[in-house]
Design a protein around this motif. Structure first.
Motif, PDB file in Angstrom:
ATOM      1  N   CYS A   9     -91.424  30.863 -95.081  1.00 60.30           N
ATOM      2  CA  CYS A   9     -90.299  29.939 -95.273  1.00 60.30           C
ATOM      3  C   CYS A   9     -90.209  28.937 -94.129  1.00 60.30           C
ATOM      4  CB  CYS A   9     -88.978  30.709 -95.379  1.00 60.30           C
ATOM      5  SG  CYS A   9     -88.897  31.822 -96.804  1.00 60.30           S
ATOM      6  N   CYS A  10     -89.692  27.771 -94.455  1.00 55.52           N
ATOM      7  CA  CYS A  10     -89.456  26.721 -93.461  1.00 55.52           C
ATOM      8  C   CYS A  10     -88.325  27.151 -92.527  1.00 55.52           C
ATOM      9  CB  CYS A  10     -89.102  25.414 -94.167  1.00 55.52           C
ATOM     10  SG  CYS A  10     -88.563  24.087 -93.062  1.00 55.52           S
ATOM     11  N   LYS A  11     -88.523  26.959 -91.230  1.00 55.16           N
ATOM     12  CA  LYS A  11     -87.479  27.360 -90.283  1.00 55.16           C
ATOM     13  C   LYS A  11     -86.297  26.408 -90.292  1.00 55.16           C
ATOM     14  CE  LYS A  11     -89.754  25.002 -86.377  1.00 55.16           C
ATOM     15  NZ  LYS A  11     -90.416  25.199 -85.065  1.00 55.16           N
ATOM     16  N   GLY A  12     -86.460  25.241 -90.947  1.00 50.29           N
ATOM     17  CA  GLY A  12     -85.355  24.285 -91.017  1.00 50.29           C
ATOM     18  C   GLY A  12     -84.469  24.479 -92.220  1.00 50.29           C
ATOM     19  N   CYS A  13     -85.065  24.376 -93.438  1.00 44.71           N
ATOM     20  CA  CYS A  13     -84.266  24.437 -94.668  1.00 44.71           C
ATOM     21  C   CYS A  13     -84.516  25.681 -95.498  1.00 44.71           C
ATOM     22  CB  CYS A  13     -84.533  23.197 -95.524  1.00 44.71           C
ATOM     23  SG  CYS A  13     -86.218  23.131 -96.198  1.00 44.71           S
ATOM     24  N   LYS A  14     -85.417  26.583 -95.035  1.00 46.68           N
ATOM     25  CA  LYS A  14     -85.739  27.843 -95.721  1.00 46.68           C
ATOM     26  C   LYS A  14     -86.509  27.647 -97.014  1.00 46.68           C
ATOM     27  CE  LYS A  14     -83.528  29.929 -92.457  1.00 46.68           C
ATOM     28  NZ  LYS A  14     -84.311  30.536 -91.365  1.00 46.68           N
ATOM     29  N   ALA A  15     -87.060  26.434 -97.257  1.00 53.90           N
ATOM     30  CA  ALA A  15     -87.917  26.236 -98.424  1.00 53.90           C
ATOM     31  C   ALA A  15     -89.203  27.036 -98.237  1.00 53.90           C
ATOM     32  CB  ALA A  15     -88.231  24.755 -98.603  1.00 53.90           C
ATOM     33  N   VAL A  16     -89.830  27.413 -99.351  1.00 48.41           N
ATOM     34  CA  VAL A  16     -91.008  28.276 -99.315  1.00 48.41           C
ATOM     35  C   VAL A  16     -92.278  27.430 -99.311  1.00 48.41           C
ATOM     36  CG1 VAL A  16     -92.261  30.078-100.578  1.00 48.41           C
ATOM     37  CG2 VAL A  16     -89.771  30.148-100.450  1.00 48.41           C
ATOM     38  N   LEU A  17     -93.278  27.876 -98.579  1.00 45.38           N
ATOM     39  CA  LEU A  17     -94.582  27.221 -98.536  1.00 45.38           C
ATOM     40  C   LEU A  17     -95.132  27.056 -99.949  1.00 45.38           C
ATOM     41  CD1 LEU A  17     -97.070  26.251 -96.863  1.00 45.38           C
ATOM     42  CD2 LEU A  17     -97.852  28.639 -96.887  1.00 45.38           C
ATOM     43  N   ASN A  18     -95.611  25.846-100.283  1.00 44.82           N
ATOM     44  CA  ASN A  18     -96.069  25.558-101.647  1.00 44.82           C
ATOM     45  C   ASN A  18     -97.189  24.525-101.620  1.00 44.82           C
ATOM     46  OD1 ASN A  18     -94.807  22.692-102.142  1.00 44.82           O
ATOM     47  ND2 ASN A  18     -93.161  23.919-101.214  1.00 44.82           N
ATOM     48  N   PRO A  19     -97.872  24.303-102.745  1.00 38.22           N
ATOM     49  CA  PRO A  19     -99.037  23.403-102.765  1.00 38.22           C
ATOM     50  C   PRO A  19     -98.733  21.955-102.389  1.00 38.22           C
ATOM     51  CG  PRO A  19     -98.975  24.762-104.749  1.00 38.22           C
ATOM     52  CD  PRO A  19     -97.681  24.967-104.048  1.00 38.22           C
ATOM     53  N   TYR A  20     -97.464  21.552-102.423  1.00 34.73           N
ATOM     54  CA  TYR A  20     -97.124  20.164-102.126  1.00 34.73           C
ATOM     55  C   TYR A  20     -96.897  19.913-100.639  1.00 34.73           C
ATOM     56  CZ  TYR A  20     -96.421  20.200-107.157  1.00 34.73           C
ATOM     57  OH  TYR A  20     -96.595  20.359-108.506  1.00 34.73           O
ATOM     58  N   CYS A  21     -96.926  20.960 -99.823  1.00 37.43           N
ATOM     59  CA  CYS A  21     -96.724  20.805 -98.381  1.00 37.43           C
ATOM     60  C   CYS A  21     -98.003  20.289 -97.714  1.00 37.43           C
ATOM     61  CB  CYS A  21     -96.338  22.147 -97.753  1.00 37.43           C
ATOM     62  SG  CYS A  21     -94.748  22.802 -98.311  1.00 37.43           S
ATOM     63  N   ARG A  22     -97.839  19.482 -96.675  1.00 38.94           N
ATOM     64  CA  ARG A  22     -98.983  19.008 -95.885  1.00 38.94           C
ATOM     65  C   ARG A  22     -99.388  20.097 -94.902  1.00 38.94           C
ATOM     66  NH1 ARG A  22     -96.864  13.771 -93.171  1.00 38.94           N
ATOM     67  NH2 ARG A  22     -98.861  13.979 -92.072  1.00 38.94           N
ATOM     68  N   VAL A  23    -100.701  20.328 -94.800  1.00 37.84           N
ATOM     69  CA  VAL A  23    -101.202  21.413 -93.959  1.00 37.84           C
ATOM     70  C   VAL A  23    -102.192  20.868 -92.938  1.00 37.84           C
ATOM     71  CG1 VAL A  23    -102.450  23.608 -93.931  1.00 37.84           C
ATOM     72  CG2 VAL A  23    -100.906  23.083 -95.830  1.00 37.84           C
ATOM     73  N   ASP A  24    -102.000  21.250 -91.671  1.00 40.32           N
ATOM     74  CA  ASP A  24    -102.940  20.936 -90.596  1.00 40.32           C
ATOM     75  C   ASP A  24    -103.736  22.212 -90.315  1.00 40.32           C
ATOM     76  OD1 ASP A  24    -104.325  20.339 -88.311  1.00 40.32           O
ATOM     77  OD2 ASP A  24    -102.584  19.747 -87.118  1.00 40.32           O
TER      78      ASP A  24
END
Length: 358
Positions: A55-70
């Motif tokens: 989960c995102c530490k800011g808004c608690k959204a869950v990691l998903n395919p639309y997130c940018r990944v480094d």
């Protein structure tokens, strides 16, 4: 992709499947953008992941395919709030050719199998807020629907009932001796502190329950059974079935007099104020749904969107564009503040307000 195909694979139905590519195209769109989500839709072949979601530490959204990944820095950027998040240690080996299941492009809808023990304070809660400014036939149909809904809920789920017309009634379903309700005025905004104080479920000082909460024997704090209102206004379905059935049976059409040529004084805003205050005390930062069933616009007290005089018509889209909706600004400010309070506690509100023939 067709509407039905998207819904079958993801449980989502959008009003538009293509986003406008320019402002001119956006201005030509007549139907507004929207999405209908079916959280419990049975999707054949949907993956079930046997671990906790990231989960995102800011808004608690869950990691998903639309997130940018480094992949070099092992960082992912939330698509909702743009917060930069570090991957957990068990994701150290991910790469463009070795992705976790939640980043697969075709896994836009997945489920997680989480092993978690629940206390009463963390059980899901359903607070029904019911409008009584209806006809006898409509109210009877609503009662039947609510009974059917209760029969489908898990026996461990917490439930509560608030009814409203010109005034607001909070039904104390944990009081078994006789039907009992606490009544609030419908013509004024009611703060969370005032709700908790009148119901005897507030806190005084640092973590100490109010005198009313102590008198009712409510348990609070770590290891207790949730907020001080749990056991009085919110109970598991298995423990309050008879009391809730009695409360529903006793519901009658709003009895406050209505002048000729005027609408019922419907205090929807005050009812929501009371409901949000109750959930803030009973379910702080735990899952809860406020389920509002309303038969018309708010015409009384805070959140009013239409006057009681039948000569006054409800505002249209043209009224919004011409700034001719006289109740709009105050109502928007009121409902936005309620939404902020719900969001702050992680609570959800469902509104059942219309039929296809309306």
């Amino acid at each position: 992709m067709e509407f039905s195909e998207v819904e079958a694979t993801s449980g989502l139905r959008f009003s538009w499947n293509v986003w406008p590519s320019s402002r001119i195209d956006a201005a030509r769109v007549v139907v507004p953008f929207g999405a209908m989500i079916t959280p419990l839709k049975n999707i054949p072949g949907m993956p079930v992941l046997p671990y906790e979601p990231v989960c995102c530490k800011g808004c608690k959204a869950v990691l998903n395919p639309y997130c940018r990944v480094d992949f070099v820095g092992k960082i992912w950027i939330c698509v909702f709030c743009h917060q930069r998040n570090q991957f957990p240690r068990n994701y150290a080996d991910i790469s463009e050719t070795s992705l976790p299941a939640e980043l697969f492009p075709n896994y836009t809808t997945i489920e997680y199998k989480v092993n978690q023990s629940f206390t009463r304070s963390s059980l899901p809660a359903f607070l029904f807020v019911v409008d009584t400014c209806l006809s006898d036939e409509e109210l009877q149909g609503l009662k039947d629907t609510l009974r059917q809904t209760l029969s489908l809920l898990p026996e461990s789920a917490l439930v509560g009932l608030i009814s409203f017309g010109t005034v607001v009634s909070v039904h104390e379903i944990g009081y078994g001796d006789c039907p009992k309700a606490h009544v609030f005025r419908g013509d004024q905004e009611i703060s969370g502190e005032k709700v908790q104080d009148q119901l005897g479920i507030g806190f005084k000082g640092r973590g100490q329950p109010s005198r009313g909460a102590q008198a009712e024997g409510a348990t609070t704090g770590p290891g207790g059974s949730g907020g001080p209102g749990v056991g009085r206004f919110l109970l598991p379905v298995s423990e309050c079935e008879f009391a809730l059935e009695s409360a529903l049976e006793d519901l009658t059409v709003n009895s406050w007099p209505k002048e000729t040529g005027h609408r019922h004084k419907r205090a929807t805003g005050a009812a929501l104020s009371v409901a949000v205050g109750l959930l803030e005390s009973c379910c702080p930062s735990t899952p809860a749904r406020l389920m509002l069933v309303v038969g018309g616009p708010c015409t009384h007290g805070p959140g009013t969107v239409l006057g009681t005089d039948v000569e006054e018509h409800i505002r249209s889209h043209q009224d919004f564009e011409k700034n001719n909706a006289k109740h709009f600004k105050k109502a928007l400010k009121f409902y936005t503040s309620l939404g902020t309070r719900l969001f702050g506690n992680g609570h959800v509100m469902d509104v059942y307000a219309a039929a296809l023939d309306q």
